[in-house]
Design an enzyme around this catalytic site. Structure first.
Site, PDB file in Angstrom:
ATOM      1  N   LYS A  25       0.608  -1.250   0.025  1.00  0.00           N
ATOM      2  CA  LYS A  25       0.010   0.075   0.006  1.00  0.00           C
ATOM      3  C   LYS A  25       0.876   1.307   0.074  1.00  0.00           C
ATOM      4  O   LYS A  25       0.663   2.398  -0.795  1.00  0.00           O
ATOM      5  CB  LYS A  25      -0.885   0.142   1.063  1.00  0.00           C
ATOM      6  CG  LYS A  25      -1.954   1.125   1.327  1.00  0.00           C
ATOM      7  CD  LYS A  25      -2.844   0.972   2.447  1.00  0.00           C
ATOM      8  CE  LYS A  25      -1.957   1.576   3.869  1.00  0.00           C
ATOM      9  NZ  LYS A  25      -2.954   1.546   4.878  1.00  0.00           N
TER      10      LYS A  25
ATOM     11  N   ASP B  40      -6.855   1.351   0.844  1.00  0.00           N
ATOM     12  CA  ASP B  40      -6.776   1.429   2.467  1.00  0.00           C
ATOM     13  C   ASP B  40      -8.335   1.019   2.794  1.00  0.00           C
ATOM     14  O   ASP B  40      -9.183   0.390   2.139  1.00  0.00           O
ATOM     15  CB  ASP B  40      -6.424   2.864   2.899  1.00  0.00           C
ATOM     16  CG  ASP B  40      -7.433   3.813   2.630  1.00  0.00           C
ATOM     17  OD1 ASP B  40      -8.380   3.484   1.688  1.00  0.00           O
ATOM     18  OD2 ASP B  40      -7.262   5.035   3.078  1.00  0.00           O
TER      19      ASP B  40
END
Length: 210
Positions: free
Chosen positions: A120, A138
């Protein structure tokens, strides 16, 4: 959800916010890397409060490495998990100095090799610092993608794969930011603000709030 509806959603989000970006404060790829690393399980607001004091003092791998773990902690101790984050940032700075000439590498593999940097974080840096069409998923993007049925998946990796598949190329660089902002301010976790949402009529969430 069909692709025609997806394109209309993205078009509205683009029209509403043509040049979206992260809410983290940064002025170069290294500052962004540090800020995103610090933002894990913390709010952007709390990270900005810390980095607004840190970056004027140290905003290069060498300068932050010279602070040392204990020195860095003094700037970020208001952020959750600051002990482990300080250690990871210092180790990452050492690797950037030793392996990359003090520069942030424009490479997923090299980024993910840095302590504290997962997929991420690498996606955010590649997207926001270097303009790659990556999509960092997220909790906000995961929730919005599933709730609206825009790109459903049981975990963040599956949602990322689906988004990469269904989002047209013209929207890929910015979709990460649009969906985060939608999830952060409108499509919130407990009670989404459907009546304030510009895509309410296109969203396939059945339990809309009035």
């Amino acid at each position: 959800m069909n692709n025609q509806k997806r394109k209309e959603i993205l078009t509205r989000l683009r029209d509403d916010n043509p040049e979206p970006t992260t809410e983290l404060n940064f002025s170069n790829p290294f500052e962004l890397l540090v800020a995103v690393t610090l933002s894990a399980q913390a709010t952007d607001v709390s990270v900005n409060k810390a980095t607004d004091k840190l970056f004027p003092v140290a905003n290069t791998p060498q300068a932050i490495y010279d602070l040392g773990v204990d020195g860095l902690k003094q700037y970020i101790k208001t952020i959750g998990l600051y002990n482990s984050k300080a250690e990871n940032v210092i180790k990452a700075c050492r690797m950037l100095l030793d392996l990359h000439g003090g520069e942030v590498p424009e490479s997923r593999e090299a980024l993910e090799a840095l302590p504290g940097v997962g997929r991420k974080t690498a996606n955010v840096v590649l997207n926001t610092a270097f303009g790659w069409p990556t999509i960092a998923v997220d909790t906000h993007i995961f929730r919005v993608s599933n709730r609206t049925k825009f790109a459903m998946g049981k975990n963040v990796d599956l949602v990322e794969q689906k988004l990469l598949k269904v989002v047209p190329a013209e929207f890929k660089v910015d979709v990460h930011h649009w969906l985060i902002l939608l999830g952060r301010y409108i499509c919130v976790a407990r009670k989404p603000k459907c009546n304030a949402c510009i895509i309410e009529d296109l969203c396939e969430f059945k339990e809309k709030t009035s």
